[in-house]
Design a protein around this motif. Structure first.
Motif, mmCIF file in Angstrom:
data_model
loop_
_atom_site.group_PDB
_atom_site.id
_atom_site.type_symbol
_atom_site.label_atom_id
_atom_site.label_comp_id
_atom_site.label_asym_id
_atom_site.label_seq_id
_atom_site.Cartn_x
_atom_site.Cartn_y
_atom_site.Cartn_z
ATOM 1 N N GLY A 52 -4.030 -3.395 -2.375
ATOM 2 C CA GLY A 52 -5.122 -3.500 -3.342
ATOM 3 C C GLY A 52 -6.293 -2.597 -2.997
ATOM 4 O O GLY A 52 -6.893 -1.976 -3.878
ATOM 5 N N ILE A 53 -6.614 -2.512 -1.723
ATOM 6 C CA ILE A 53 -7.711 -1.646 -1.284
ATOM 7 C C ILE A 53 -7.359 -0.184 -1.555
ATOM 8 O O ILE A 53 -8.176 0.575 -2.063
ATOM 9 C CB ILE A 53 -8.030 -1.871 0.205
ATOM 10 N N ALA A 54 -6.127 0.203 -1.237
ATOM 11 C CA ALA A 54 -5.692 1.586 -1.480
ATOM 12 C C ALA A 54 -5.763 1.912 -2.962
ATOM 13 O O ALA A 54 -6.255 2.972 -3.354
ATOM 14 C CB ALA A 54 -4.272 1.798 -0.953
ATOM 15 N N ALA A 55 -5.302 0.988 -3.807
ATOM 16 C CA ALA A 55 -5.329 1.218 -5.255
ATOM 17 C C ALA A 55 -6.765 1.312 -5.768
ATOM 18 O O ALA A 55 -7.077 2.177 -6.588
ATOM 19 C CB ALA A 55 -4.582 0.099 -5.970
ATOM 20 N N ALA A 56 -7.640 0.437 -5.273
ATOM 21 C CA ALA A 56 -9.036 0.432 -5.729
ATOM 22 C C ALA A 56 -9.768 1.705 -5.333
ATOM 23 O O ALA A 56 -10.661 2.165 -6.050
ATOM 24 C CB ALA A 56 -9.765 -0.788 -5.161
ATOM 25 N N CYS A 57 -9.386 2.304 -4.207
ATOM 26 C CA CYS A 57 -10.042 3.520 -3.735
ATOM 27 C C CYS A 57 -9.333 4.782 -4.217
ATOM 28 O O CYS A 57 -9.835 5.885 -3.999
ATOM 29 C CB CYS A 57 -10.111 3.527 -2.211
ATOM 30 N N GLY A 58 -8.163 4.633 -4.818
ATOM 31 C CA GLY A 58 -7.424 5.799 -5.300
ATOM 32 C C GLY A 58 -6.833 6.633 -4.184
ATOM 33 O O GLY A 58 -6.797 7.859 -4.266
ATOM 34 N N VAL A 59 -6.386 5.961 -3.117
ATOM 35 C CA VAL A 59 -5.803 6.659 -1.974
ATOM 36 C C VAL A 59 -4.415 6.102 -1.677
ATOM 37 O O VAL A 59 -3.977 5.137 -2.283
ATOM 38 C CB VAL A 59 -6.708 6.537 -0.722
ATOM 39 N N GLU A 60 -3.738 6.718 -0.718
ATOM 40 C CA GLU A 60 -2.379 6.325 -0.344
ATOM 41 C C GLU A 60 -2.414 5.447 0.899
ATOM 42 O O GLU A 60 -3.106 5.750 1.867
ATOM 43 C CB GLU A 60 -1.575 7.598 -0.058
ATOM 44 N N LEU A 61 -1.656 4.346 0.880
ATOM 45 C CA LEU A 61 -1.495 3.491 2.050
ATOM 46 C C LEU A 61 -0.392 4.094 2.903
ATOM 47 O O LEU A 61 0.766 4.149 2.502
ATOM 48 C CB LEU A 61 -1.129 2.068 1.624
ATOM 49 N N VAL A 62 -0.757 4.589 4.093
ATOM 50 C CA VAL A 62 0.191 5.269 4.968
ATOM 51 C C VAL A 62 0.928 4.271 5.853
ATOM 52 O O VAL A 62 2.134 4.352 6.024
ATOM 53 C CB VAL A 62 -0.531 6.313 5.856
ATOM 54 N N GLN A 63 0.173 3.313 6.413
ATOM 55 C CA GLN A 63 0.762 2.404 7.388
ATOM 56 C C GLN A 63 -0.036 1.117 7.473
ATOM 57 O O GLN A 63 -1.257 1.133 7.343
ATOM 58 C CB GLN A 63 0.767 3.097 8.750
ATOM 59 N N THR A 64 0.669 0.002 7.697
ATOM 60 C CA THR A 64 0.033 -1.280 7.968
ATOM 61 C C THR A 64 0.729 -1.895 9.166
ATOM 62 O O THR A 64 1.956 -1.983 9.184
ATOM 63 C CB THR A 64 0.163 -2.240 6.771
ATOM 64 N N ARG A 65 -0.055 -2.293 10.157
ATOM 65 C CA ARG A 65 0.481 -2.970 11.338
ATOM 66 C C ARG A 65 -0.488 -4.067 11.732
ATOM 67 O O ARG A 65 -1.624 -3.787 12.098
ATOM 68 C CB ARG A 65 0.619 -2.013 12.514
ATOM 69 N N GLY A 66 -0.035 -5.302 11.652
ATOM 70 C CA GLY A 66 -0.902 -6.417 12.026
ATOM 71 C C GLY A 66 -2.144 -6.443 11.157
ATOM 72 O O GLY A 66 -2.066 -6.521 9.942
ATOM 73 N N ARG A 67 -3.301 -6.348 11.791
ATOM 74 C CA ARG A 67 -4.573 -6.334 11.061
ATOM 75 C C ARG A 67 -5.189 -4.936 11.048
ATOM 76 O O ARG A 67 -6.404 -4.768 11.126
ATOM 77 C CB ARG A 67 -5.531 -7.335 11.704
ATOM 78 N N THR A 68 -4.334 -3.934 10.932
ATOM 79 C CA THR A 68 -4.774 -2.542 10.905
ATOM 80 C C THR A 68 -4.033 -1.803 9.794
ATOM 81 O O THR A 68 -2.844 -2.012 9.604
ATOM 82 C CB THR A 68 -4.463 -1.850 12.248
ATOM 83 N N MET A 69 -4.756 -0.979 9.068
ATOM 84 C CA MET A 69 -4.126 -0.141 8.039
ATOM 85 C C MET A 69 -4.657 1.277 8.140
ATOM 86 O O MET A 69 -5.763 1.496 8.641
ATOM 87 C CB MET A 69 -4.366 -0.696 6.642
ATOM 88 N N VAL A 70 -3.860 2.218 7.665
ATOM 89 C CA VAL A 70 -4.264 3.620 7.625
ATOM 90 C C VAL A 70 -4.146 4.081 6.179
ATOM 91 O O VAL A 70 -3.114 3.879 5.533
ATOM 92 C CB VAL A 70 -3.386 4.491 8.548
ATOM 93 N N LEU A 71 -5.228 4.670 5.691
ATOM 94 C CA LEU A 71 -5.269 5.198 4.323
ATOM 95 C C LEU A 71 -5.457 6.714 4.390
ATOM 96 O O LEU A 71 -6.110 7.212 5.311
ATOM 97 C CB LEU A 71 -6.418 4.579 3.541
ATOM 98 N N ALA A 72 -4.905 7.413 3.410
ATOM 99 C CA ALA A 72 -5.034 8.872 3.369
ATOM 100 C C ALA A 72 -5.167 9.338 1.932
ATOM 101 O O ALA A 72 -4.846 8.614 0.997
ATOM 102 C CB ALA A 72 -3.830 9.533 4.029
ATOM 103 N N ARG A 73 -5.648 10.584 1.801
ATOM 104 C CA ARG A 73 -5.713 11.212 0.471
ATOM 105 C C ARG A 73 -4.336 11.229 -0.149
ATOM 106 O O ARG A 73 -3.346 11.408 0.547
ATOM 107 C CB ARG A 73 -6.152 12.667 0.628
ATOM 108 N N ARG A 74 -4.299 11.092 -1.465
ATOM 109 C CA ARG A 74 -3.013 11.202 -2.159
ATOM 110 C C ARG A 74 -2.530 12.638 -2.072
ATOM 111 O O ARG A 74 -3.315 13.570 -2.107
ATOM 112 C CB ARG A 74 -3.156 10.799 -3.625
ATOM 113 N N ARG A 75 -1.229 12.793 -2.000
ATOM 114 C CA ARG A 75 -0.630 14.123 -1.910
ATOM 115 C C ARG A 75 -0.579 14.776 -3.242
ATOM 116 O O ARG A 75 -0.466 14.225 -4.253
ATOM 117 C CB ARG A 75 0.776 14.035 -1.353
#
Length: 75
Positions: A52-75
């Motif tokens: 939901g956070i990735a969609a709201a910001c218009g970015v790509e969700l790269v990875q989720t592990r536990g309570r950590t996520m990585v977001l990046a610019r869309r390709r």
């Protein structure tokens, strides 16, 4: 974005007891614009929806592990 680069990032955004706010979204967008990729951590007591956070910001969700996520610019 590759997962090796994502795992080597240091978290630059922490989501605290107030949860995800509009300021959080703005900071994510700003850091993505400046750096291209951002790592976010959050407290156990906070419910967070990485997709939901990735969609709201218009970015790509790269990875989720536990309570950590990585977001990046869309390709």
């Amino acid at each position: 974005m590759d997962k090796k680069a994502a795992s080597q990032l240091k978290a630059t955004i922490w989501i605290g007891k107030n949860g995800v706010t509009e300021q959080t979204y703005e900071e994510i967008r700003r850091q993505i614009k400046d750096r291209g990729m951002v790592k976010i951590k959050w407290l156990r007591s906070v419910e967070v929806d990485p997709t939901g956070i990735a969609a709201a910001c218009g970015v790509e969700l790269v990875q989720t592990r536990g309570r950590t996520m990585v977001l990046a610019r869309r390709r």
